[in-house]
Design an enzyme around this catalytic site. Structure first.
Site, PDB file in Angstrom:
ATOM      1  N   TYR A 148       0.856  -1.191   0.000  1.00 34.85           N
ATOM      2  CA  TYR A 148       0.000   0.000   0.000  1.00 34.85           C
ATOM      3  C   TYR A 148       0.889   1.236   0.000  1.00 34.85           C
ATOM      4  O   TYR A 148       1.848   1.310   0.775  1.00 34.85           O
ATOM      5  CB  TYR A 148      -0.896   0.002   1.239  1.00 34.85           C
ATOM      6  CG  TYR A 148      -1.766   1.235   1.384  1.00 34.85           C
ATOM      7  CD1 TYR A 148      -2.806   1.493   0.495  1.00 34.85           C
ATOM      8  CD2 TYR A 148      -1.553   2.135   2.425  1.00 34.85           C
ATOM      9  CE1 TYR A 148      -3.608   2.622   0.634  1.00 34.85           C
ATOM     10  CE2 TYR A 148      -2.353   3.267   2.587  1.00 34.85           C
ATOM     11  CZ  TYR A 148      -3.376   3.508   1.678  1.00 34.85           C
ATOM     12  OH  TYR A 148      -4.165   4.620   1.833  1.00 34.85           O
ATOM     13  N   ASP A 243       9.363   2.852  -0.323  1.00 34.26           N
ATOM     14  CA  ASP A 243       8.306   3.506   0.437  1.00 34.26           C
ATOM     15  C   ASP A 243       8.505   3.130   1.902  1.00 34.26           C
ATOM     16  O   ASP A 243       8.105   2.052   2.340  1.00 34.26           O
ATOM     17  CB  ASP A 243       6.931   3.080  -0.075  1.00 34.26           C
ATOM     18  CG  ASP A 243       5.803   3.765   0.691  1.00 34.26           C
ATOM     19  OD1 ASP A 243       6.104   4.509   1.657  1.00 34.26           O
ATOM     20  OD2 ASP A 243       4.631   3.552   0.339  1.00 34.26           O
ATOM     21  N   LYS A 271       4.328   9.081   8.764  1.00 31.50           N
ATOM     22  CA  LYS A 271       4.153   8.471  10.087  1.00 31.50           C
ATOM     23  C   LYS A 271       5.189   8.985  11.105  1.00 31.50           C
ATOM     24  O   LYS A 271       5.061  10.111  11.537  1.00 31.50           O
ATOM     25  CB  LYS A 271       4.119   6.952   9.942  1.00 31.50           C
ATOM     26  CG  LYS A 271       2.955   6.549   9.006  1.00 31.50           C
ATOM     27  CD  LYS A 271       2.522   5.112   9.024  1.00 31.50           C
ATOM     28  CE  LYS A 271       1.196   4.990   8.286  1.00 31.50           C
ATOM     29  NZ  LYS A 271       1.209   4.200   7.081  1.00 31.50           N
TER      30      LYS A 271
HETATM   31  C1  LIG Z   1       0.581   4.707   5.724  1.00 32.57           C
HETATM   32  C2  LIG Z   1       1.304   4.462   4.474  1.00 32.57           C
HETATM   33  C3  LIG Z   1       1.184   5.318   3.375  1.00 32.57           C
HETATM   34  C4  LIG Z   1       0.195   6.447   3.331  1.00 32.57           C
HETATM   35  O1  LIG Z   1       0.471   7.429   4.279  1.00 32.57           O
HETATM   36  P1  LIG Z   1      -0.721   8.440   4.713  1.00 32.57           P
HETATM   37  O2  LIG Z   1      -0.047   9.395   5.644  1.00 32.57           O
HETATM   38  O3  LIG Z   1      -1.770   7.595   5.344  1.00 32.57           O
HETATM   39  O4  LIG Z   1      -1.202   9.097   3.472  1.00 32.57           O
HETATM   40  C5  LIG Z   1       1.985   5.084   2.288  1.00 32.57           C
HETATM   41  N1  LIG Z   1       2.859   4.070   2.263  1.00 32.57           N
HETATM   42  C6  LIG Z   1       2.994   3.224   3.296  1.00 32.57           C
HETATM   43  C7  LIG Z   1       4.010   2.135   3.221  1.00 32.57           C
HETATM   44  C8  LIG Z   1       2.222   3.379   4.429  1.00 32.57           C
HETATM   45  O5  LIG Z   1       2.338   2.515   5.442  1.00 32.57           O
END
Ligand SMILES: *Cc1c(COP(=O)(O)O)cnc(C)c1O
Length: 432
Positions: A148, A243, A271
């Protein structure tokens, strides 16, 4: 052991919320849809604990889905935010604090030479992909099923049934045109990766990957998988995007790239980088980042980007992690928790497998180890839901989906771990 079943106030608030907001929430994962029932409504949090509006206390293993590695209301983070507040909440103009946060990110994350602050993880991945396409002049983005990357249109695509399919969108509103240049491969599939590059290599702008997956539950990468990805992207002139929105400052101070000693071209963060306030960031090779406006021509902007209050939260969090790196302690605690849960699975003869990288872990209700989305999709989610509610009733707040990782924070004490393992023993033995 406390039994927390009184959730009347939560129920009333959630009833009202459903009239006001779609599904009663501002982000779907919170709605408890995957486990049935209703979410608890939070009043406040402190250290390792959440308190709901009915006054129940929970040991929190969600940590706002990752950011709260220091626990809730860490004193130095709260102090920094209060200081920033006293000077104003937004200027839309440069501040010195942005330099400080950029320096911290560059110091911590091995491959990052220059960085741009944004407001969320989604913004970070969306911008990194645009930059990769702008830099390479190519269209195709490679992603992996079960990874994701936020709600970016071009990345909201399901896995194809074969190893490599040009994919169809998995949300209404995302057009086929938007996703036709997204190639979805299987995670940990070395052959599929090689084949994709052989077929499309010189049209691939970038590969974006969760270097440790958190978003199909915690899934480890095979070491050959990530190394081959680095090799192929370099050979074909494509960019490698890690990511690390979830893994950054989590699996190591420098994220998964430090843990596995692999240097991506671009890294996306979110995060933890905001310490519980809304920040995302993307960064990497200076020659690539210099293609971002106004240094270069790839457009990306934000009214609240580098917001002083959010930036203060990020600086305080990263400073605390740098000054007293908690990673050995987190590893020890998380191992103890994982061993306890695995032992409880064994004693109860439950059909479940524990997967862990550092302080990210998932108990998969699966027949075997999970290393890609196909295996994850086989999990017994009904059984997970029963486990989830059993733990809730014993004051343990887990992510409300089989396909999310739980997080251990600095604030979790030995007693919390012991209480969690004891609860799991009870719940798993009742599941039969
Ligand atoms: C949480 C997450 C996102 C999205 O971040 P948001 O701040 O919720 O938009 C993208 N990539 C990864 C790996 C994530 O865990």
């Amino acid at each position: 052991m406390t039994t927390t079943t009184a959730r009347q106030k939560s129920h009333e608030i959630f009833e009202r919320a459903q009239q006001l907001m779609p599904g009663g929430v501002n982000s779907p994962a919170r709605a408890f849809g995957a486990v049935g029932g209703e979410p608890i409504v939070i009043d406040r949090a402190e250290g390792a604990y959440l308190y709901d509006v009915d006054g129940n206390q929970y040991v929190d293993y969600v940590g706002s889905w990752g950011p709260m590695i220091l626990g809730h209301r860490h004193p130095s983070v709260i102090r920094a935010i209060e200081n920033a507040l006293s000077k104003g909440t937004s200027f839309g103009a440069p501040t010195e604090a942005e330099n400080r946060l950029a320096e911290l990110i560059i110091d911590c994350v091995p491959s990052v030479e220059k960085v741009r602050l944004v407001n969320s993880g989604t913004e970070a991945t969306m911008s990194a992909i645009r930059l990769a396409r702008g830099f390479t002049g190519r269209d195709i983005v490679v992603k992996f099923a079960g990874n994701y990357h936020g709600h970016v249109d071009s990345l909201l695509v399901a896995a194809g049934s074969s190893a490599a399919t040009l994919s169809v969108p998995n949300s209404p509103g995302v057009t086929e045109g938007t996703t036709k240049d997204t190639l979805v491969l299987h995670y940990n599939d070395v052959d599929g990766l090689g084949a994709a590059f052989q077929a499309h290599g010189y049209r691939i702008a970038c590969v974006i990957v969760e270097p440790v997956v958190g978003n199909m539950g915690c899934v480890k990468p095979g070491s050959e998988f990530l190394h081959l990805m680095r090799e192929l992207t370099a050979d074909y002139g494509a960019l490698l995007i890690f990511d690390e929105v979830m893994t950054g400052f989590r699996v190591a101070l420098g994220g998964a790239q430090e843990l596995f000693d692999i240097m991506p071209d671009l890294t996306t963060l979110g995060k933890i980088v905001g310490g519980g306030l809304p920040i995302g960031a993307y960064g990497g090779r200076a020659d690539v980042m210099d293609h971002v406006l106004p240094a270069g021509k790839v457009f990306q902007a934000g009214t609240l980007s580098g917001n002083p209050v959010a930036t203060a939260g990020g600086i305080a969090t990263l400073t605390a992690l740098m000054q007293e790196p908690p990673y050995h302690q987190l590893e020890a605690k998380s191992a103890r928790l994982a061993n306890g849960l695995a032992e409880a699975v064994k004693v109860a003869e439950a059909r479940a497998h524990l997967s862990r990288v550092g302080s990210m872990l998932t108990l998969f209700f699966s027949a075997g180890q999970v290393d890609d989305w196909n295996a994850a999709a086989e999990c017994d989610t009904q059984m997970f839901a029963k486990y989830f509610w059993g733990m809730m009733d014993r004051g343990i707040y887990l992510p409300c989906s089989q396909y999310e990782a739980m997080f251990v924070s600095v604030a979790h004490g030995d007693e919390d771990i012991a209480r969690t393992v004891a609860a799991a023993n009870e719940v798993l033995s009742e599941l039969g």
